[in-house]
Design an enzyme around this catalytic site. Structure first.
Site, short mmCIF file in Angstrom:
data_model
loop_
_atom_site.label_atom_id
_atom_site.label_comp_id
_atom_site.label_asym_id
_atom_site.label_seq_id
_atom_site.Cartn_x
_atom_site.Cartn_y
_atom_site.Cartn_z
N GLU A 188 0.82 -1.21 0.00
CA GLU A 188 0.00 0.00 0.00
C GLU A 188 0.86 1.26 0.00
O GLU A 188 0.51 2.25 -0.65
CB GLU A 188 -0.92 0.02 1.23
N LYS B 129 23.97 -0.26 -0.37
CA LYS B 129 23.36 -1.38 0.35
C LYS B 129 23.61 -1.32 1.84
O LYS B 129 24.69 -1.00 2.29
CB LYS B 129 23.90 -2.70 -0.20
N SER C 66 20.12 -7.92 -22.56
CA SER C 66 18.71 -7.58 -22.71
C SER C 66 18.53 -6.39 -23.64
O SER C 66 19.36 -5.49 -23.67
CB SER C 66 18.09 -7.28 -21.34
N GLU D 109 16.71 -11.45 -24.55
CA GLU D 109 16.15 -11.78 -23.21
C GLU D 109 14.70 -11.36 -23.03
O GLU D 109 14.26 -11.06 -21.92
CB GLU D 109 17.02 -11.16 -22.09
N TRP E 286 20.40 -13.32 -4.64
CA TRP E 286 19.14 -12.61 -4.76
C TRP E 286 17.92 -13.48 -4.43
O TRP E 286 16.80 -13.17 -4.82
CB TRP E 286 19.03 -11.97 -6.16
N HIS F 46 29.79 -10.88 -16.85
CA HIS F 46 29.49 -9.45 -16.75
C HIS F 46 29.31 -9.06 -15.30
O HIS F 46 28.66 -9.77 -14.53
CB HIS F 46 28.23 -9.12 -17.56
N CYS G 4 28.61 -5.40 -12.76
CA CYS G 4 28.37 -3.96 -12.85
C CYS G 4 28.44 -3.28 -11.49
O CYS G 4 28.26 -3.89 -10.46
CB CYS G 4 27.05 -3.66 -13.53
N GLU H 195 31.28 -2.23 -15.96
CA GLU H 195 30.82 -0.85 -16.00
C GLU H 195 32.03 0.06 -15.81
O GLU H 195 32.80 -0.16 -14.90
CB GLU H 195 29.81 -0.65 -14.88
N HIS I 36 22.22 3.68 -17.83
CA HIS I 36 21.27 4.18 -16.84
C HIS I 36 20.80 5.58 -17.15
O HIS I 36 19.92 6.11 -16.48
CB HIS I 36 21.89 4.12 -15.44
N1 GLN Z 1 22.28 -9.94 -19.06
C1 GLN Z 1 21.63 -9.06 -18.14
C2 GLN Z 1 20.90 -7.97 -18.91
O1 GLN Z 1 21.36 -7.59 -19.93
C3 GLN Z 1 22.61 -8.44 -17.17
C4 GLN Z 1 21.91 -7.60 -16.12
C5 GLN Z 1 22.80 -7.10 -15.00
O2 GLN Z 1 23.98 -6.99 -15.11
N2 GLN Z 1 22.23 -6.75 -13.88
O3 GLN Z 1 19.89 -7.47 -18.51
ZN ZN Z 2 25.09 -5.05 -15.45
#
Ligand code: GLN
Ligand code: ZN
Length: 765
Positions: free
Chosen positions: A17, A116, A439, A490, A567, A647, A649, A671, A700
């Protein structure tokens, strides 16, 4: 009498809510009064739930419109200059500008930094200290909420972040900032706050000092002691419950025991082994609050075990000097299991959410007070036992596989230098090959189609053919733009962990298992309840489909074992390491199937490796060892000519660089664009031996980077890395962007790579 206490309750509400109300308010679709009404309704409802559960110690000021650390900054009046705050009480507009930034009426200010909270997935707003700040009470929230609870006939205890932890979490950019003087002023305001609460009638106050589970060092230990000595000197009658959580006290134990507070709260879920030492050394004037119910996970407690620990404490200290509580605030667990509809009865019988955890706390305190509910304890024993022996949890083949891991399972057939030759023969790529992180834009239509599919309004065939259409377009587009290593996009995933969890055995999903991630954002972590295995291929269909549309080498996309573990809510009946390796095998099986389908580039994403680091440095090594091994387990089965990418980030690489190298991925994309390639330094200092794709633009941000700026970044990379080592890619997945932004950005990126290839040729000639 042993009391039952709580440290904090989730604030979003069972149906999120607060999220809905906040977002409506931000969009201008709800008034401040409406938002305040929702907030009040939730606070009252949550106090009532705690009261009904029989909790004696109910917290207030654990509610927040965004974050409790930001609330503390506002209470202390520590608002950075750029928000142009009037200097009176911090209004909601200023508060949300601090949290989220603001672009309005010609004003344009960025948000405060977010990071975090210890080892959780909750993010707090980092306090910023500036020269010229003068701390003073600048919010009435904590006093109002105490009064509000009192009016509702709840004698709540106010919660606030302790001065040592608050100062430790804060940052200053000013070199000449006088920290000791500032700290003194901040502490004076803390004392004013506590004085005011005392005069309002607060019989005790909860002060959170989770810093006590970190490597504090002697200087900080001494500082903390001085702070609390001063508080006690000025407020001799105030009852303080000082809480530590998320770990053991270790070398901070004597500091914690020396603080002049009435009660010390300790996390005995994370660190039960500290009990004897604490019981032996707790000063006579102190009460011990026993954190025996796990505030970080969703499993039913072993009530008999928890009770035995508490009985031991009562035997030593007497029942008046023992309190029972969750290990930490319940902020990190969902609200109410009773309302859960997606889980079957057997799974539900093994779990407890916040409301159920409070009932467990109460059962233990009642038992200590001579009112043991034998039936409830017997039910608990039965539930624990059924989980222990359930066939749904235990899969012998999976256990044997993990027990039988050998060094050879973790090693590629040949070292990188040899593999890369084979890969170059197979892949035949130009210098500075271009690719993306996986993605592509998750357009609104896709989200609608997915929702329809989930509701059963769309058949599997209809949904799949829609996904195929999107993939067709993505493949055609990548071909047109000239991407060297295309991806399928993706589209079949809403989330990089949930997608795999849904396809793996040993995972369950809730309907309402929301936990706050930051601000109004909530996540619903998968629940890993059993041995993990992969009944059938998970991604081969999509990668193969994409492959049928191009002559280029398609990159298969997987989420790595550490990220899937990190996660999710994990099992508490075996070490995280074991679960992680099971997931590692499941991903390995998928990698092998992709290779069989002739997908010769496979990316295994591990963005969460760094955030899994233990809070104490002494514990890093063993974590990093099994984390790296799990990744290697997932990757190492392939032939030399199959190229493994990973990968990561948004993380500091410097202090874990040897582990990143040890992953032995053929290519890593990272990154770097926001910090203009600064992140690369770690890789250079370490002479990173394999190939690297330093992100050349920030996904971003909605802005479209120019060819020139990406060339500049590549020139910088070429200054320090060999041209054969470098890949050209954005810094993360593109799912949150629109095609209007993505297409031109990728066109410019490919052009930048082409221009750089020319320049390299000229240089060589
Ligand atoms: N392969 C994922 C994407 O492209 C990687 C996402 C991430 O690094 N959090 O969305
Ligand atoms: Zn990433």
């Amino acid at each position: 009498m042993t009391i039952a206490a709580n440290l904090g309750f989730p604030r979003m509400g069972l149906k999120r809510e607060l999220k809905k109300s906040l977002e409506a308010f931000w969009k201008g679709k709800a008034s401040e009064a409406e938002l305040q009404d929702t907030a009040k309704m939730l606070r009252l409802r949550h106090w009532d739930m705690q009261k009904t559960a029989g909790i004696d110690g109910i917290p207030c000021n654990d509610f927040s419109f965004y974050d409790q650390v930001l609330d503390m900054s506002c209470l202390l009046g520590l608002v950075p200059k750029r928000y142009n705050w009037s200097g009176e009480t911090v209004d909601l507009e200023t508060y949300f500008a601090m949290a989220r930034g603001m672009q309005k009426d010609g004003k344009d200010v960025v948000a405060m930094e977010m990071t975090k909270w210890f080892d959780t997935n909750y993010h707090y707003i980092v306090p910023e200290f500036e020269n010229g700040m003068s701390p003073k009470i600048s919010s009435t929230k904590i006093f109002d909420e105490f009064a509000e609870a009192k009016a509702a006939d709840i004698n709540a205890h106010p919660v606030l972040i302790g001065p040592a932890t608050y100062m430790y979490l804060g940052k200053t950019r000013a070199d000449d900032f006088d920290v000791p003087a500032f700290m003194d002023q901040v502490l004076s305001v803390y004392i004013e706050i506590l004085t005011k609460l005392e005069s309002q009638g607060a019989s005790w106050v909860q002060i959170d000092e989770p810093m006590l589970v970190l490597d504090m060092g002697e200087a900080a230990q001494g500082m903390m002691k001085k702070m609390y000595d001063r508080i006690a000197a000025e407020l001799p009658n105030l009852n303080i419950v000082l809480t530590s959580y998320f770990g053991d006290l270790r070398d901070n134990l004597s500091t914690a025991l020396s603080l002049p507070v009435a009660t010390l709260h300790v996390d005995f879920v994370r660190a039960p082994e500290q009990l004897d030492e604490i019981l032996a050394s707790l000063p006579d004037d102190k009460t011990l609050s026993m954190g025996v119910i796990d505030g970080r996970n969703i499993w039913k407690a072993d009530l008999a075990g928890a009770l035995a620990m508490c009985e031991k404490a009562v035997a030593k200290l007497g029942s008046d000097r023992v309190a029972v509580a969750p290990s930490c605030s319940l902020l990190h667990t969902p609200v109410d299991l009773d309302d859960e509809t997606a889980l079957d009865a057997e799974l539900k019988n093994w779990m407890a959410f916040s409301k159920q955890k409070l009932i467990e706390v109460k059962l233990i305190s009642d038992a200590l007070n001579g009112n043991k509910d034998e039936a409830a304890f017997a039910e608990n024993v039965a539930a624990i036992e059924s989980r222990k022996i359930s066939e749904r949890i235990h899969n012998k083949a999976v256990k044997d596989r993990v027990a039988g891991i050998t060094e050879a399972d973790l090693e590629r057939k040949n070292p990188f230098q040899k593999r890369i030759q084979a890969q170059r023969d197979v892949l035949n790529l130009p210098l500075l090959p271009t690719t993306t992180i996986g993605s592509f834009p998750q357009i609104p239509e896709l989200r609608q189609m997915r929702a329809k599919f989930k509701k059963g309004e769309l058949s599997q065939e209809e949904y799949d053919s829609y996904l195929e259409k999107l993939t067709d377009d993505a493949m055609a587009l990548q071909d047109e733009i000239g991407i060297d290593v295309p991806v399928h996009g993706e589209y079949e995933r809403n989330d990089m962990v949930e997608y795999f969890g849904e396809k793996l055995d040993g995972f369950a999903f809730t309907k309402n298992g929301w936990v706050q991630s930051y601000g109004s954002r909530c996540v619903k972590p998968p629940v890993i309840f059993g041995d993990v295995s992969r009944p059938e291929a998970m991604t081969v269909r999509w990668s193969s489909y994409a492959k049928s549309k191009t002559d280029k080498p398609v990159k298969g996309m997987l989420t790595g074992p550490v990220t899937i573990l990190q996660w999710s809510f994990v099992r508490d009946d075996q070490p995280r390491e074991t679960t992680c390796k099971q997931i590692g095998f499941a991903i390995r099986d998928e990698v092998m199937d992709l290779e069989k389908a002739n997908i010769r580039v496979i990316q295994i994403d591990e963005p969460a490796v760094r955030e899994g680091l233990p809070l104490r440095r002494d514990d890093w090594k063993s974590y990093l060892k099994w984390a790296v091994d799990s990744f290697r387990l997932s990757a190492a089965g392939v032939e030399d000519g199959t190229q493994i990418h990973t990968h990561m980030c948004y993380c500091e690489f410097n202090d874990i660089m040897d582990s990143i190298v040890a992953l032995d991925a053929d290519v890593i994309s990272i990154e770097t664009s926001r910090s203009a390639m600064d992140v690369l330094e770690a890789f250079i200092d370490f002479k990173y031996p394999n190939e690297i794709g330093p992100g050349v633009y920030d996904i971003h941000s909605p802005r479209i980077p120019s060819t020139e700026e990406m060339e500049k970044l590549l020139t910088k990379a070429l200054d320090v890395l060999a041209p054969e080592q470098i890949w050209v890619n954005p810094d993360c997945g593109l799912k949150t962007r629109s095609w209007d932004e993505t297409r031109p950005a990728l066109e410019n990126m490919v052009q930048a790579a082409k221009n750089m290839r020319e320049k390299l040729k000229e240089k060589a000639a």
